[in-house]
Enzyme design. Structure first.
Site, PDB file in Angstrom:
ATOM      1  N   HIS A 260      48.102  13.923 -26.694  1.00 24.09           N
ATOM      2  CA  HIS A 260      48.331  14.557 -25.385  1.00 24.09           C
ATOM      3  C   HIS A 260      47.038  15.125 -24.770  1.00 24.09           C
ATOM      4  O   HIS A 260      47.017  15.474 -23.603  1.00 24.09           O
ATOM      5  CB  HIS A 260      49.432  15.632 -25.468  1.00 24.09           C
ATOM      6  CG  HIS A 260      49.070  16.880 -26.195  1.00 24.09           C
ATOM      7  ND1 HIS A 260      49.998  17.865 -26.453  1.00 24.09           N
ATOM      8  CD2 HIS A 260      47.907  17.328 -26.725  1.00 24.09           C
ATOM      9  CE1 HIS A 260      49.412  18.855 -27.097  1.00 24.09           C
ATOM     10  NE2 HIS A 260      48.153  18.552 -27.280  1.00 24.09           N
TER      11      HIS A 260
HETATM   12  C1  LIG Z   1      45.768  20.385 -29.807  1.00 26.11           C
HETATM   13  S1  LIG Z   1      44.889  20.480 -31.320  1.00 26.11           S
HETATM   14  C2  LIG Z   1      46.122  20.010 -32.517  1.00 26.11           C
HETATM   15  C3  LIG Z   1      45.801  20.496 -33.890  1.00 26.11           C
HETATM   16  C4  LIG Z   1      46.861  20.204 -34.963  1.00 26.11           C
HETATM   17  N1  LIG Z   1      47.091  18.778 -35.126  1.00 26.11           N
HETATM   18  C5  LIG Z   1      48.160  20.922 -34.669  1.00 26.11           C
HETATM   19  O1  LIG Z   1      49.180  20.265 -34.546  1.00 26.11           O
HETATM   20  O2  LIG Z   1      48.151  22.152 -34.560  1.00 26.11           O
HETATM   21  C6  LIG Z   1      43.847  19.062 -31.235  1.00 26.11           C
HETATM   22  C7  LIG Z   1      42.913  18.950 -32.415  1.00 26.11           C
HETATM   23  O3  LIG Z   1      42.076  17.801 -32.240  1.00 26.11           O
HETATM   24  C8  LIG Z   1      40.802  18.119 -32.768  1.00 26.11           C
HETATM   25  N2  LIG Z   1      39.806  17.190 -32.220  1.00 26.11           N
HETATM   26  C9  LIG Z   1      39.338  17.117 -30.949  1.00 26.11           C
HETATM   27  N3  LIG Z   1      38.439  16.125 -30.841  1.00 26.11           N
HETATM   28  C10 LIG Z   1      38.336  15.549 -32.069  1.00 26.11           C
HETATM   29  C11 LIG Z   1      37.582  14.455 -32.577  1.00 26.11           C
HETATM   30  N4  LIG Z   1      36.768  13.742 -31.786  1.00 26.11           N
HETATM   31  N5  LIG Z   1      37.746  14.130 -33.877  1.00 26.11           N
HETATM   32  C12 LIG Z   1      38.599  14.830 -34.679  1.00 26.11           C
HETATM   33  N6  LIG Z   1      39.346  15.887 -34.258  1.00 26.11           N
HETATM   34  C13 LIG Z   1      39.213  16.228 -32.955  1.00 26.11           C
HETATM   35  C14 LIG Z   1      40.600  19.561 -32.328  1.00 26.11           C
HETATM   36  O4  LIG Z   1      39.573  20.206 -33.051  1.00 26.11           O
HETATM   37  C15 LIG Z   1      41.986  20.154 -32.565  1.00 26.11           C
HETATM   38  O5  LIG Z   1      42.116  20.699 -33.856  1.00 26.11           O
END
Ligand SMILES: C[S@@+](CC[C@H](N)C(=O)[O-])C[C@H]1O[C@@H](n2cnc3c(N)ncnc32)[C@H](O)[C@@H]1O
Length: 355
Positions: A260
């Site tokens: 999302h």
């Molecule tokens: C909305 S959070 C959701 C976290 C977790 N999955 C949850 O359900 O609470 C989105 C996650 O994607 C990670 N993220 C963003 N860009 C990323 C990337 N390029 N590679 C790995 N993780 C990433 C962020 O650090 C964050 O922890």
């Protein structure tokens, strides 16, 4: 039911915005911590303990009390309600994080439309209403937040509070992922602090946590390693999901509240990296809001506003057809949707196409 007078409707919208900004300001000034747990205190005492001008506090607290957020016993005395006390828990973090990272840039969206002559939905992770509103064009929201440790903590606490409210187990059979083979059971990609894996391990005791891996950006992994939610045996790895997935043939790869955040084009890139690592019997689990195609006053409104809340960062919530489309473009097929009870969340289960 009598229909609402249009002028009352407009005034109601303005009132909600003023109330929302007032509550955010009250939280910023740490007024809730300064109020006594029981009973009331005077504006003058609050002014001393928060170091905020008494007349400013009086105006903010008057509206907050009028809306039922705080208690006002006479002109000068204020106290907590059950609602304001709840904002001292992670619910307050969730509200503040949503205000700062989503409501505030979305509020400026009409300005952005003029500034950037917008006629299409925002889709760039680096040039969008969020980066524009914060004067950080060229950076993703994650990079903007990561550069400020306190903001990152608040962001993650807010997400944690949101995640705690969403059902994780009880509507999908995670036990079926178990395997005697020497391969990972579950890779939680972009897994944040590990609430998802933590809940699964707690509810599915036959699954071996040492065969689960949490992957995320390095600064998030650092927080996850404090293991507030993550069981000790679960491995943690810093990994960028826009690069090749290093763990091959896991029983399942999960993206929870990840797709999302991104446009269709970026989601397809993320999914292709996972498809490249999947075995024929691997499952891909997309855990996110499922938007109904039609929203009315009874159903789907939460999903619809959550979708708008992601617009500033170029993300979107998706319908079944939208999930099918991005999966198909990444060489995957949607197998089944498991809706979470009493929630707009669902687990979209997918696998390699034509396996
Ligand atoms: C909305 S959070 C959701 C976290 C977790 N999955 C949850 O359900 O609470 C989105 C996650 O994607 C990670 N993220 C963003 N860009 C990323 C990337 N390029 N590679 C790995 N993780 C990433 C962020 O650090 C964050 O922890």
């Amino acid at each position: 039911m009598a229909s609402l007078d249009p002028m009352e409707h407009a005034k109601g919208l303005i009132e909600k915005v003023m109330e929302t900004a007032t509550i955010r300001s009250i939280l910023k000034f740490n007024v809730l911590q300064a109020l006594p747990v029981n009973g009331t205190t005077s504006i003058q005492d609050l002014s001393k303990s928060t170091n905020v001008q008494a007349s400013l506090l009086e105006r903010l607290l008057r509206l907050a009390a009028g809306e039922g957020f705080l208690l006002q016993t006479n002109q000068n005395e204020f106290g907590h309600t059950a609602i304001s006390k709840a904002y001292l828990t992670p619910i307050g973090d969730f509200f503040s994080m949503s205000y700062d990272e989503s409501m505030s840039p979305m509020f400026k969206f009409p300005e952005y439309i003029d500034a950037r002559s917008v006629r299409e939905e925002p889709s760039s992770p680096t040039h969008n209403p969020y980066s524009w509103a914060w004067g950080q064009e060229g950076k993703t929201s994650f990079e903007v937040v990561a550069a400020q440790p306190e903001r990152l903590q608040a962001f993650q606490r807010g997400l944690g509070a949101l995640a705690r409210g969403d059902p994780i187990t009880g509507f999908y059979d995670f036990d079926k992922l178990d395997t005697p083979e020497d391969r990972a059971i579950l890779i939680d990609v972009g897994g944040g602090h590990g609430q998802f894996i933590g809940s699964i391990v707690a509810a599915h005791t036959k699954l071996d946590p040492s065969k689960m891996i949490l992957q995320d950006r390095p600064e998030t992994i650092e927080i996850a390693r404090k293991r507030e939610f993550l069981p000790a045996q679960v491995k943690t790895v810093a990994h960028d999901f826009f690069t090749e997935q290093p763990v091959k043939a896991a029983r399942a790869y999960c993206l929870r509240k990840v797709t999302h955040d991104w446009s269709d084009e970026d989601v397809v890139k993320i999914l292709k990296n996972l498809a490249g690592a999947m075995a024929k019997d691997s499952k891909l689990l997309l855990v996110d809001v499922l938007v109904p195609t039609r929203v009315d006053t009874h159903e789907g409104r939460t999903a619809a506003w959550m979708d708008i809340a992601l617009m500033p960062v170029g993300g979107k919530e998706r319908t079944k057809e939208m999930f099918e489309d991005v999966l198909d473009k990444a060489g995957l097929q949607l197998d089944k949707i498991y809706p979470a009870p009493h929630s707009e969340q669902a687990i979209v289960e997918a696998s390699l196409k034509g396996r």
